[in-house]
Scaffold this active site. Structure first.
Site, PDB file in Angstrom:
ATOM      1  N   LYS A   1       0.819  -1.224   0.000  1.00 17.77           N
ATOM      2  CA  LYS A   1       0.000   0.000   0.000  1.00 17.77           C
ATOM      3  C   LYS A   1       0.845   1.264   0.000  1.00 17.77           C
ATOM      4  O   LYS A   1       0.578   2.188  -0.754  1.00 17.77           O
ATOM      5  CB  LYS A   1      -0.893   0.073   1.252  1.00 17.77           C
ATOM      6  CG  LYS A   1      -2.007  -0.909   1.331  1.00 17.77           C
ATOM      7  CD  LYS A   1      -2.894  -0.613   2.532  1.00 17.77           C
ATOM      8  CE  LYS A   1      -2.151  -0.532   3.849  1.00 17.77           C
ATOM      9  NZ  LYS A   1      -1.641  -1.810   4.363  1.00 17.77           N
TER      10      LYS A   1
ATOM     11  N   ARG B   1      -9.355   1.732   9.588  1.00 13.15           N
ATOM     12  CA  ARG B   1      -8.956   0.357   9.849  1.00 13.15           C
ATOM     13  C   ARG B   1      -9.927  -0.356  10.783  1.00 13.15           C
ATOM     14  O   ARG B   1      -9.735  -1.547  11.054  1.00 13.15           O
ATOM     15  CB  ARG B   1      -7.586   0.357  10.539  1.00 13.15           C
ATOM     16  CG  ARG B   1      -6.414   0.201   9.624  1.00 13.15           C
ATOM     17  CD  ARG B   1      -5.161   0.290  10.490  1.00 13.15           C
ATOM     18  NE  ARG B   1      -4.105  -0.523   9.992  1.00 13.15           N
ATOM     19  CZ  ARG B   1      -3.044  -0.050   9.322  1.00 13.15           C
ATOM     20  NH1 ARG B   1      -2.927   1.217   9.049  1.00 13.15           N
ATOM     21  NH2 ARG B   1      -2.114  -0.868   8.935  1.00 13.15           N
TER      22      ARG B   1
ATOM     23  N   ARG C   1      11.640  -6.602   4.155  1.00  9.44           N
ATOM     24  CA  ARG C   1      11.652  -5.191   4.554  1.00  9.44           C
ATOM     25  C   ARG C   1      12.356  -5.019   5.913  1.00  9.44           C
ATOM     26  O   ARG C   1      13.048  -4.038   6.135  1.00  9.44           O
ATOM     27  CB  ARG C   1      10.210  -4.665   4.625  1.00  9.44           C
ATOM     28  CG  ARG C   1      10.121  -3.172   4.915  1.00  9.44           C
ATOM     29  CD  ARG C   1       8.727  -2.632   4.671  1.00  9.44           C
ATOM     30  NE  ARG C   1       7.770  -3.198   5.602  1.00  9.44           N
ATOM     31  CZ  ARG C   1       6.452  -2.991   5.544  1.00  9.44           C
ATOM     32  NH1 ARG C   1       5.957  -2.232   4.594  1.00  9.44           N
ATOM     33  NH2 ARG C   1       5.652  -3.531   6.422  1.00  9.44           N
TER      34      ARG C   1
ATOM     35  N   ARG D   1      12.343  -1.806  10.103  1.00  8.81           N
ATOM     36  CA  ARG D   1      11.144  -1.282  10.762  1.00  8.81           C
ATOM     37  C   ARG D   1      10.861  -2.109  12.001  1.00  8.81           C
ATOM     38  O   ARG D   1      10.809  -3.340  11.920  1.00  8.81           O
ATOM     39  CB  ARG D   1       9.958  -1.366   9.778  1.00  8.81           C
ATOM     40  CG  ARG D   1       9.220  -0.061   9.646  1.00  8.81           C
ATOM     41  CD  ARG D   1       8.140  -0.166   8.612  1.00  8.81           C
ATOM     42  NE  ARG D   1       6.902  -0.678   9.167  1.00  8.81           N
ATOM     43  CZ  ARG D   1       5.740  -0.601   8.529  1.00  8.81           C
ATOM     44  NH1 ARG D   1       5.679  -0.039   7.339  1.00  8.81           N
ATOM     45  NH2 ARG D   1       4.656  -1.087   9.073  1.00  8.81           N
TER      46      ARG D   1
ATOM     47  N   ARG E   1       0.083  -8.443  13.470  1.00 10.92           N
ATOM     48  CA  ARG E   1      -0.495  -7.443  12.560  1.00 10.92           C
ATOM     49  C   ARG E   1      -1.444  -8.095  11.567  1.00 10.92           C
ATOM     50  O   ARG E   1      -2.499  -7.546  11.254  1.00 10.92           O
ATOM     51  CB  ARG E   1       0.622  -6.685  11.825  1.00 10.92           C
ATOM     52  CG  ARG E   1       1.274  -5.622  12.719  1.00 10.92           C
ATOM     53  CD  ARG E   1       2.639  -5.217  12.225  1.00 10.92           C
ATOM     54  NE  ARG E   1       2.617  -4.639  10.901  1.00 10.92           N
ATOM     55  CZ  ARG E   1       3.655  -4.675  10.053  1.00 10.92           C
ATOM     56  NH1 ARG E   1       4.766  -5.264  10.387  1.00 10.92           N
ATOM     57  NH2 ARG E   1       3.543  -4.106   8.884  1.00 10.92           N
TER      58      ARG E   1
HETATM   59  P1  ADP Z   1       1.048  -1.877   7.679  1.00 11.87           P
HETATM   60  O1  ADP Z   1      -0.188  -1.642   6.915  1.00 11.87           O
HETATM   61  O2  ADP Z   1       2.145  -2.451   6.827  1.00 11.87           O
HETATM   62  O3  ADP Z   1       0.836  -2.663   8.941  1.00 11.87           O
HETATM   63  P2  ADP Z   1       1.210   0.973   8.416  1.00 11.87           P
HETATM   64  O4  ADP Z   1       2.424   1.768   8.167  1.00 11.87           O
HETATM   65  O5  ADP Z   1      -0.005   1.313   7.649  1.00 11.87           O
HETATM   66  O6  ADP Z   1       1.688  -0.515   8.181  1.00 11.87           O
HETATM   67  O7  ADP Z   1       0.846   1.031   9.974  1.00 11.87           O
HETATM   68  C1  ADP Z   1       1.786   0.740  10.968  1.00 11.87           C
HETATM   69  C2  ADP Z   1       1.141   0.746  12.353  1.00 11.87           C
HETATM   70  O8  ADP Z   1       0.602   2.058  12.642  1.00 11.87           O
HETATM   71  C3  ADP Z   1      -0.054  -0.196  12.530  1.00 11.87           C
HETATM   72  O9  ADP Z   1       0.334  -1.512  12.821  1.00 11.87           O
HETATM   73  C4  ADP Z   1      -0.774   0.491  13.715  1.00 11.87           C
HETATM   74  O10 ADP Z   1      -0.157   0.224  14.943  1.00 11.87           O
HETATM   75  C5  ADP Z   1      -0.592   1.969  13.410  1.00 11.87           C
HETATM   76  N1  ADP Z   1      -1.723   2.487  12.595  1.00 11.87           N
HETATM   77  C6  ADP Z   1      -1.668   2.938  11.321  1.00 11.87           C
HETATM   78  N2  ADP Z   1      -2.885   3.332  10.892  1.00 11.87           N
HETATM   79  C7  ADP Z   1      -3.746   3.112  11.936  1.00 11.87           C
HETATM   80  C8  ADP Z   1      -5.143   3.281  12.119  1.00 11.87           C
HETATM   81  N3  ADP Z   1      -5.922   3.757  11.146  1.00 11.87           N
HETATM   82  N4  ADP Z   1      -5.670   2.951  13.316  1.00 11.87           N
HETATM   83  C9  ADP Z   1      -4.909   2.481  14.293  1.00 11.87           C
HETATM   84  N5  ADP Z   1      -3.590   2.270  14.184  1.00 11.87           N
HETATM   85  C10 ADP Z   1      -3.004   2.574  13.024  1.00 11.87           C
END
Ligand code: ADP
Length: 186
Positions: free
Chosen positions: A13, A88, A127, A133, A144
């Site tokens: 994404k 989410r 990654r 990360r 996750r």
């Molecule tokens: P990925 O989709 O690869 O898990 P992201 O960079 O989108 O990675 O998100 C990393 C982390 O940030 C998530 O695991 C969560 O802890 C937090 N996060 C991101 N967006 C949200 C959201 N909309 N609501 C709650 N937590 C979020």
């Protein structure tokens, strides 16, 4: 265009949203990126978010909702945006609905980038090696993926019922996937 990009962790994404945003000259709004920037700057928001991110859990809705509500009022987002990583949870969907309704706007399309679990896992492990990360650790990755399946996957049905959902195969060269995405939002 107001686009929401969805998909499990590791689907690509972030990479694709950035490319698509450039193509369409609209901002890429990634909640994960905003949280990570706050973590690296050591802000109070970053300290709060990190507790959750490091465990693979979602940051509490009140924190995330307020952050997105603010970001959507920025000047650069008036003509469109790509939201990546938000909403989410079903509560976040309601909150986003309210934010957009207040602004008198709506989403044009929701795109789901999908890939098989084995591919997702492989990409995140790679990654972790490339970028380090902190949430790309095997235990956290597993968590996750679980949280995504439980909390976020049900949103696909919500947007499907609204006739906004398009699905795009996330497997293949980065450029090929971008072309598919451009076609899906056009
Ligand atoms: P990925 O989709 O690869 O898990 P992201 O960079 O989108 O990675 O998100 C990393 C982390 O940030 C998530 O695991 C969560 O802890 C937090 N996060 C991101 N967006 C949200 C959201 N909309 N609501 C709650 N937590 C979020």
């Amino acid at each position: 265009m107001r686009i929401l990009l969805m998909g499990p962790p590791g689907a690509g994404k972030g990479t694709q949203a950035a490319l698509l945003a450039q193509r369409l000259s609209i901002p890429h709004i990634s909640t994960g990126d905003i949280f990570r920037a706050n973590v690296s700057q050591g802000t109070p928001l970053g300290r709060k978010a990190q507790e959750y991110m490091d465990k693979g859990e979602y940051v509490p809705d009140d924190v995330t909702n307020a952050m997105v509500r603010d970001r959507l009022t920025w000047e650069d987002a008036v003509n469109g945006f790509i939201l990546d990583g938000y909403p989410r949870t079903t509560a976040q969907v309601s909150e986003l609905d309210a934010m957009l309704a207040d602004a008198g706007i709506g989403l044009d399309v929701v795109v789901e980038l999908h890939a098989q679990p084995e591919v997702l896992l492989q990409r995140m492990v790679k990654r972790a090696a490339d970028q380090g990360r902190s949430d790309d650790d095997p235990t956290v990755i597993r968590r996750r993926l679980e949280v995504y399946a439980a909390e976020t996957a049900p949103l696909l049905e919500v947007y499907g019922q609204r006739n906004l959902l398009r699905q795009v195969d996330g497997i293949g060269d980065i450029a090929d996937v971008t072309s598919r995405l451009v076609a899906a939002v056009s």
